[in-house]
Write a protein that holds these residues in place. Structure first.
Motif: not given
Length: 140
Positions: A9-14, A16-19, A21-26, A54-62
């Motif tokens: 999230y920090d790398v892309l500047g978004i 955790p609530a980003a959708t 399309p927002e992830v892709h734009a970031a 699945g990876r996003r959930l894993g990143a959130d948990i970590l």
């Protein structure tokens, strides 16, 4: 996780609530702003983590998981064993400095009437009132 150990999230500047399309734009924005190859790789790795559910959930948990208590305690008490707490030539601390019970609290405890009969009575200063409740916003 990116090689820089930063959150995706920090790398892309978004947030955790980003959708998606927002992830892709970031991701597109971060690639355009990336200066070197390492930064572009970090952006791509972060995007791949956040694009996959699945990876996003894993990143959130970590990211939001509680730290390991053993490691945290070890870091907190790292220098304690190096220095002795009390040395034989050090004077003992004064007793007045060790007392943490306030005289007013102690006096108030002794002024409460003793419980009557065989039931336990809560002292009146500890009975719940409306002041202890948090404020609640009532939706209209």
């Amino acid at each position: 996780m990116p090689a820089s150990e930063r959150s995706p999230y920090d790398v892309l500047g978004i947030t955790p609530a980003a959708t998606p399309p927002e992830v892709h734009a970031a991701y597109e924005r971060a690639l355009a702003e990336a200066g070197g190859t390492a930064a572009r790789e970090d952006c791509t790795t972060a995007y791949l983590h956040l694009r996959n559910t699945g990876r996003r959930l894993g990143a959130d948990i970590l990211e939001f998981a509680a730290p390991d208590p053993a490691t945290t305690a070890r870091e907190a008490f790292a220098g304690v064993a190096d220095e002795p707490f009390l040395t034989p030539d050090a004077p003992a601390p004064p007793i007045a400095g060790l007392v943490v019970l306030r005289r007013t609290d102690s006096t108030a405890d002794h002024q409460e009437p003793p419980p009557t009969k065989s039931t336990f009575a809560i002292p009146t200063r500890f009975t719940p009132t409306a002041e202890v409740l948090p404020p609640v916003d009532i939706p209209h």
